[in-house]
Design an enzyme around this catalytic site. Structure first.
Site, PDB file in Angstrom:
ATOM      1  N   LYS A  14      53.416  81.374  65.094  1.00 40.89           N
ATOM      2  CA  LYS A  14      52.311  80.562  64.561  1.00 40.89           C
ATOM      3  C   LYS A  14      52.631  80.063  63.170  1.00 40.89           C
ATOM      4  O   LYS A  14      52.492  78.867  62.870  1.00 40.89           O
ATOM      5  CB  LYS A  14      51.021  81.390  64.526  1.00 40.89           C
ATOM      6  CG  LYS A  14      49.828  80.614  63.949  1.00 40.89           C
ATOM      7  CD  LYS A  14      48.774  81.521  63.356  1.00 40.89           C
ATOM      8  CE  LYS A  14      49.166  81.997  61.975  1.00 40.89           C
ATOM      9  NZ  LYS A  14      48.074  82.695  61.262  1.00 40.89           N
ATOM     10  N   CYS A  53      32.053  77.506  66.969  1.00 42.15           N
ATOM     11  CA  CYS A  53      32.482  78.415  68.043  1.00 42.15           C
ATOM     12  C   CYS A  53      32.949  79.734  67.437  1.00 42.15           C
ATOM     13  O   CYS A  53      34.112  80.116  67.520  1.00 42.15           O
ATOM     14  CB  CYS A  53      33.595  77.759  68.861  1.00 42.15           C
ATOM     15  SG  CYS A  53      33.865  78.518  70.476  1.00 42.15           S
ATOM     16  N   CYS A  94      30.994  73.021  78.752  1.00 48.93           N
ATOM     17  CA  CYS A  94      31.830  74.169  78.346  1.00 48.93           C
ATOM     18  C   CYS A  94      31.566  75.344  79.275  1.00 48.93           C
ATOM     19  O   CYS A  94      30.436  75.786  79.416  1.00 48.93           O
ATOM     20  CB  CYS A  94      31.499  74.572  76.897  1.00 48.93           C
ATOM     21  SG  CYS A  94      32.315  76.109  76.383  1.00 48.93           S
TER      22      CYS A  94
END
Length: 301
Positions: free
Chosen positions: A208, A278, A294
């Site tokens: 990452k 979220c 969703c």
């Protein structure tokens, strides 16, 4: 074989008529004409109008295109473009912590490019398991102190720990910073590596971080940086073909279908979305534009 025998019989009958068999029997035999499907098809092809031939050719071409598309068709999530459009709309305000305190925003623009790249790398090392606000505060202390490679190597572990505290795992990160900085001075002439593999070889740098460093420090898009926010949201939206249990598997799954032109901003979009809407716990599904489409949001109906 059957067609060959039938053709031979037809020739035999015609030959008998020529030899006078009809005279012997008192009546003339009729010629037996045998036609074949291939003969009919050839006749039709020869007598077809130019317009019909053109239409037939176009039909074959279209079918070929469909066949090729079927071969190259890849999986992608249902309605992902609309979901992404909605996320962009919800992120328009730019009010998430990542927008002002993300690692791409923390280097000192007055320093040399080499030092800026080094500071970006350090900020990403500090950001692991740490909120943006805490990372930004630690970076501010480091920059005020003097965040250069030579200065870091001249600083004691104790003092460096005091400067970066309370980032997550700060004691371990002191060691990562010291070891990585030594490698950068010796092997890269006071700069940072410019490839994913070399970056991942540095202490404390995972996939990452490496992808985000390539984007933020070198302005190169070579992959998607997937942190806990991107990992969580991708699974909630079912942007992965099957559930994934760690960010690296999510990165691989996303890169298999997400168009490359979306890779540059997807991390920043989803991280900010995860910080403001979220959320990991008690996500704000009631106000989310994606709730009707969703899979996770519809569960709360």
């Amino acid at each position: 074989m059957a067609a060959r025998q039938s053709r031979s019989q037809s020739q035999y009958l015609h030959h008998d008529d020529d030899k006078g068999v009809a005279g012997a029997t008192g009546r003339q035999r009729k010629h037996l004409n045998v036609e074949y499907e291939s003969d009919n098809a050839n006749k039709k092809a020869q007598t077809a109008s130019p317009a019909a031939k053109k239409k037939r050719k176009e039909g074959a071409q279209k079918q070929n295109i469909v066949d090729q598309e079927d071969k190259t068709c890849k999986w992608e999530p249902n309605r992902w473009r609309l979901q992404l459009q909605n996320i962009r709309e919800m992120r328009k305000a730019g009010d998430a912590p990542v927008d002002t305190m993300g690692c791409s925003e923390l280097s000192d623009r007055s320093e040399s490019l080499e030092t800026q790249r080094y500071q970006t790398l350090i900020s990403l090392m500090l950001s692991s398991q740490t909120k943006d606000q805490i990372t930004a505060a630690a970076m501010k202390k480091l920059k005020n102190y003097g965040l250069t490679m030579d200065n870091v190597m001249a600083t004691s572990d104790k003092q460096l720990g005091e400067l970066i505290f309370p980032v997550g795992f700060w004691q371990r990160k002191v060691q990562y910073i010291k070891k990585t900085t030594a490698i950068l001075i010796e092997k890269y002439s006071h700069d940072i590596p410019a490839t994913i593999e070399e970056l991942k070889s540095l202490p404390g740098i995972g996939p990452k971080m490496a992808h985000l460093i390539m984007l933020s420090a070198w302005n190169k898009v070579v992959g998607i940086g997937v942190d806990t926010h991107v990992h969580r949201i991708s699974n909630r939206l079912k942007w992965v073909k099957k559930p994934t249990n760690d960010p690296e598997k999510t990165r691989i799954a996303l890169e298999e279908w997400l168009p490359r032109e979306e890779w540059r901003e997807i991390n920043r979009l989803l991280v900010g979305f995860g910080q403001t809407v979220c959320l990991p716990i008690n996500p704000m599904c009631a106000t989310c534009l994606n709730k009707p489409i969703c899979p996770y949001g519809r569960r709360g109906k």
